[in-house]
Motif scaffolding. Structure first.
Motif, PDB file in Angstrom:
ATOM      1  N   GLU A   1       4.491   1.879  11.467  1.00  0.00           N
ATOM      2  CA  GLU A   1       5.505   2.812  11.953  1.00  0.00           C
ATOM      3  C   GLU A   1       6.904   2.223  11.821  1.00  0.00           C
ATOM      4  OE1 GLU A   1       4.408   5.697  15.342  1.00  0.00           O
ATOM      5  OE2 GLU A   1       3.489   3.783  15.903  1.00  0.00           O
ATOM      6  N   ALA A   2       7.050   0.945  12.142  1.00  0.00           N
ATOM      7  CA  ALA A   2       8.364   0.304  12.045  1.00  0.00           C
ATOM      8  C   ALA A   2       8.888   0.361  10.618  1.00  0.00           C
ATOM      9  CB  ALA A   2       8.274  -1.142  12.525  1.00  0.00           C
ATOM     10  N   ALA A   3       8.005   0.175   9.631  1.00  0.00           N
ATOM     11  CA  ALA A   3       8.426   0.260   8.234  1.00  0.00           C
ATOM     12  C   ALA A   3       8.775   1.697   7.857  1.00  0.00           C
ATOM     13  CB  ALA A   3       7.317  -0.277   7.323  1.00  0.00           C
ATOM     14  N   ILE A   4       8.036   2.653   8.401  1.00  0.00           N
ATOM     15  CA  ILE A   4       8.301   4.055   8.101  1.00  0.00           C
ATOM     16  C   ILE A   4       9.678   4.476   8.572  1.00  0.00           C
ATOM     17  CG2 ILE A   4       7.619   6.422   8.725  1.00  0.00           C
ATOM     18  CD1 ILE A   4       4.698   5.417   8.739  1.00  0.00           C
TER      19      ILE A   4
ATOM     20  N   ALA B   1      12.246   2.575   9.218  1.00  0.00           N
ATOM     21  CA  ALA B   1      13.306   1.614   8.913  1.00  0.00           C
ATOM     22  C   ALA B   1      14.397   2.187   8.014  1.00  0.00           C
ATOM     23  CB  ALA B   1      12.715   0.369   8.266  1.00  0.00           C
ATOM     24  N   GLY B   2      14.132   3.275   7.322  1.00  0.00           N
ATOM     25  CA  GLY B   2      15.119   3.903   6.450  1.00  0.00           C
ATOM     26  C   GLY B   2      15.228   5.382   6.743  1.00  0.00           C
ATOM     27  N   GLU B   3      16.212   6.001   6.159  1.00  0.00           N
ATOM     28  CA  GLU B   3      16.445   7.422   6.427  1.00  0.00           C
ATOM     29  C   GLU B   3      15.501   8.319   5.647  1.00  0.00           C
ATOM     30  OE1 GLU B   3      20.506   8.386   5.775  1.00  0.00           O
ATOM     31  OE2 GLU B   3      21.261   7.037   7.327  1.00  0.00           O
ATOM     32  N   GLU B   4      15.139   7.925   4.426  1.00  0.00           N
ATOM     33  CA  GLU B   4      14.320   8.786   3.580  1.00  0.00           C
ATOM     34  C   GLU B   4      12.861   8.735   4.013  1.00  0.00           C
ATOM     35  OE1 GLU B   4      15.788   6.048   2.456  1.00  0.00           O
ATOM     36  OE2 GLU B   4      17.407   6.576   1.075  1.00  0.00           O
ATOM     37  N   PRO B   5      12.141   9.854   3.861  1.00  0.00           N
ATOM     38  CA  PRO B   5      10.696   9.830   4.060  1.00  0.00           C
ATOM     39  C   PRO B   5      10.051   8.827   3.095  1.00  0.00           C
ATOM     40  CG  PRO B   5      11.488  12.081   3.978  1.00  0.00           C
ATOM     41  CD  PRO B   5      12.633  11.217   3.557  1.00  0.00           C
ATOM     42  N   VAL B   6       8.912   8.289   3.483  1.00  0.00           N
ATOM     43  CA  VAL B   6       8.277   7.247   2.683  1.00  0.00           C
ATOM     44  C   VAL B   6       7.057   7.764   1.939  1.00  0.00           C
ATOM     45  CG1 VAL B   6       9.012   5.494   4.332  1.00  0.00           C
ATOM     46  CG2 VAL B   6       6.686   6.386   4.456  1.00  0.00           C
ATOM     47  N   VAL B   7       6.728   7.048   0.873  1.00  0.00           N
ATOM     48  CA  VAL B   7       5.421   7.157   0.234  1.00  0.00           C
ATOM     49  C   VAL B   7       4.613   5.996   0.794  1.00  0.00           C
ATOM     50  CG1 VAL B   7       4.135   7.068  -1.925  1.00  0.00           C
ATOM     51  CG2 VAL B   7       6.369   8.210  -1.839  1.00  0.00           C
ATOM     52  N   LEU B   8       3.612   6.315   1.592  1.00  0.00           N
ATOM     53  CA  LEU B   8       2.822   5.286   2.267  1.00  0.00           C
ATOM     54  C   LEU B   8       1.560   5.016   1.468  1.00  0.00           C
ATOM     55  CD1 LEU B   8       2.549   3.463   4.757  1.00  0.00           C
ATOM     56  CD2 LEU B   8       1.299   5.341   5.869  1.00  0.00           C
ATOM     57  N   VAL B   9       1.377   3.740   1.089  1.00  0.00           N
ATOM     58  CA  VAL B   9       0.247   3.326   0.267  1.00  0.00           C
ATOM     59  C   VAL B   9      -0.639   2.399   1.094  1.00  0.00           C
ATOM     60  CG1 VAL B   9      -0.460   2.184  -1.871  1.00  0.00           C
ATOM     61  CG2 VAL B   9       1.705   3.466  -1.791  1.00  0.00           C
ATOM     62  N   ALA B  10      -1.909   2.749   1.235  1.00  0.00           N
ATOM     63  CA  ALA B  10      -2.834   1.940   2.021  1.00  0.00           C
ATOM     64  C   ALA B  10      -4.039   1.556   1.178  1.00  0.00           C
ATOM     65  CB  ALA B  10      -3.298   2.710   3.253  1.00  0.00           C
TER      66      ALA B  10
ATOM     67  N   ALA C   1      -0.650   6.071  11.722  1.00  0.00           N
ATOM     68  CA  ALA C   1       0.802   6.046  11.543  1.00  0.00           C
ATOM     69  C   ALA C   1       1.311   7.363  10.957  1.00  0.00           C
ATOM     70  CB  ALA C   1       1.201   4.872  10.652  1.00  0.00           C
ATOM     71  N   ILE C   2       0.572   7.927  10.014  1.00  0.00           N
ATOM     72  CA  ILE C   2       0.951   9.232   9.462  1.00  0.00           C
ATOM     73  C   ILE C   2       0.868  10.300  10.541  1.00  0.00           C
ATOM     74  CG2 ILE C   2       0.258  11.049   7.844  1.00  0.00           C
ATOM     75  CD1 ILE C   2      -0.676   8.779   5.958  1.00  0.00           C
ATOM     76  N   ASP C   3      -0.208  10.275  11.326  1.00  0.00           N
ATOM     77  CA  ASP C   3      -0.401  11.255  12.387  1.00  0.00           C
ATOM     78  C   ASP C   3       0.770  11.256  13.369  1.00  0.00           C
ATOM     79  OD1 ASP C   3      -2.509  13.032  13.844  1.00  0.00           O
ATOM     80  OD2 ASP C   3      -1.902  11.600  15.385  1.00  0.00           O
ATOM     81  N   ARG C   4       1.331  10.083  13.620  1.00  0.00           N
ATOM     82  CA  ARG C   4       2.418   9.961  14.587  1.00  0.00           C
ATOM     83  C   ARG C   4       3.798  10.184  13.969  1.00  0.00           C
ATOM     84  NH1 ARG C   4       0.553   4.430  17.836  1.00  0.00           N
ATOM     85  NH2 ARG C   4      -1.493   5.213  18.551  1.00  0.00           N
ATOM     86  N   ASN C   5       3.851  10.245  12.641  1.00  0.00           N
ATOM     87  CA  ASN C   5       5.152  10.338  11.961  1.00  0.00           C
ATOM     88  C   ASN C   5       5.080  11.308  10.787  1.00  0.00           C
ATOM     89  OD1 ASN C   5       6.819   7.808  13.126  1.00  0.00           O
ATOM     90  ND2 ASN C   5       4.679   7.217  12.854  1.00  0.00           N
ATOM     91  N   VAL C   6       4.444  12.450  10.987  1.00  0.00           N
ATOM     92  CA  VAL C   6       4.207  13.384   9.882  1.00  0.00           C
ATOM     93  C   VAL C   6       5.491  13.746   9.154  1.00  0.00           C
ATOM     94  CG1 VAL C   6       3.458  15.725   9.309  1.00  0.00           C
ATOM     95  CG2 VAL C   6       2.093  14.330  10.865  1.00  0.00           C
TER      96      VAL C   6
END
Length: 242
Positions: free
Chosen positions: A67-70, A72-81, A92-97
């Motif tokens: 979540e902290a990495a998500i 950390a910037g203004e733009e939405p992220v591409v999250l790779v797991a 983390a996605i569920d909490r930061n859709v």
């Protein structure tokens, strides 16, 4: 150097699976940066080589780091797991859709509510050595050189038990509409769907997700080492649609 050919620059967060730190993504991260993307690779709590209290780390600590990495910037992220990072990444996605542009699952899949990697796991930590022979027998290590195998064993850090044992608590069904891509490496896309339909618990999210695509990258379970350029290209293709 920006080689995207005018494609939009994306903010990409790379989350490694069990036993790994940010170092596991070094080649892939460098290739994505060459394409002009803003890339952050994470070492999740408890995966630091010198961590003294690894047994106290919980799944929520991993979620908080993502979540902290998500945010950390203004733009939405591409999250790779990758692999076992599926549980904290899904939470983390569920909490930061609203902060997720797309998700990419490297030889893994988003989990469902209540899923735990191994709820019955005992002890404070899970070392790589406990799973090494099984990984070899199952073909997980396909495509890795002897040098890569040696480095893996040397640099692997025991996985905190909380990350293995704790269940994912999910609340926002909008996560199911976040565009998601599974990069199928150790098994084909057809196998992923087949195993999900047969009821494999770890793949239940394949049937639940409403905006999911599956793409093939035939190799072993660790494509960041066996096929780093091809993996970077797959991730970039997704990120440049964000």
């Amino acid at each position: 150097m920006d080689t995207t050919g005018g494609a939009a620059r994306a903010r990409i967060v790379l989350v490694p699976g069990f036993w790994l730190g940010a170092w596991a993504w070094d080649e892939v991260a460098a290739l994505l940066r060459e394409r002009g993307h803003d890339v952050t690779a994470l070492t999740l709590p408890g995966l630091e080589p010198d961590r003294a209290d690894r047994g106290s780390v919980r799944l929520d600590d991993h979620v908080a780091a993502i979540e902290a990495a998500i945010i950390a910037g203004e733009e939405p992220v591409v999250l790779v797991a990758h692999s076992g990072a599926a549980s904290p990444a899904t939470v983390a996605i569920d909490r930061n859709v609203d902060r997720i542009a797309r998700s990419v699952w490297v030889d893994t899949a988003p989990v469902v509510d209540g899923h735990a990697m191994d709820a019955s796991f005992e002890g404070d930590e899970m070392p790589l050595e406990a799973a090494w022979e099984d990984e070899l027998e199952q073909g997980s290590m396909q495509g890795l050189s002897d040098e890569q195998l040696d480095e893996f064993r040397e640099r692997a850090v025991p996985e905190p038990a909380g990350a293995v044992r704790d269940a994912a608590a999910l609340r926002d069904d909008r996560r199911l509409d976040v565009p998601a891509t599974i990069i199928c490496a150790a098994f084909s896309a057809a196998d992923y769907r087949s195993y999900a339909e047969q009821g494999v618990p770890f793949l239940a999210g394949v049937l639940e997700h409403r905006a999911l695509e599956l793409v093939d990258l035939p190799t072993g379970h660790w494509p960041m080492w066996s096929e780093p350029r091809a993996l970077a290209e797959r991730i970039a293709e997704v990120a440049e649609r964000a």
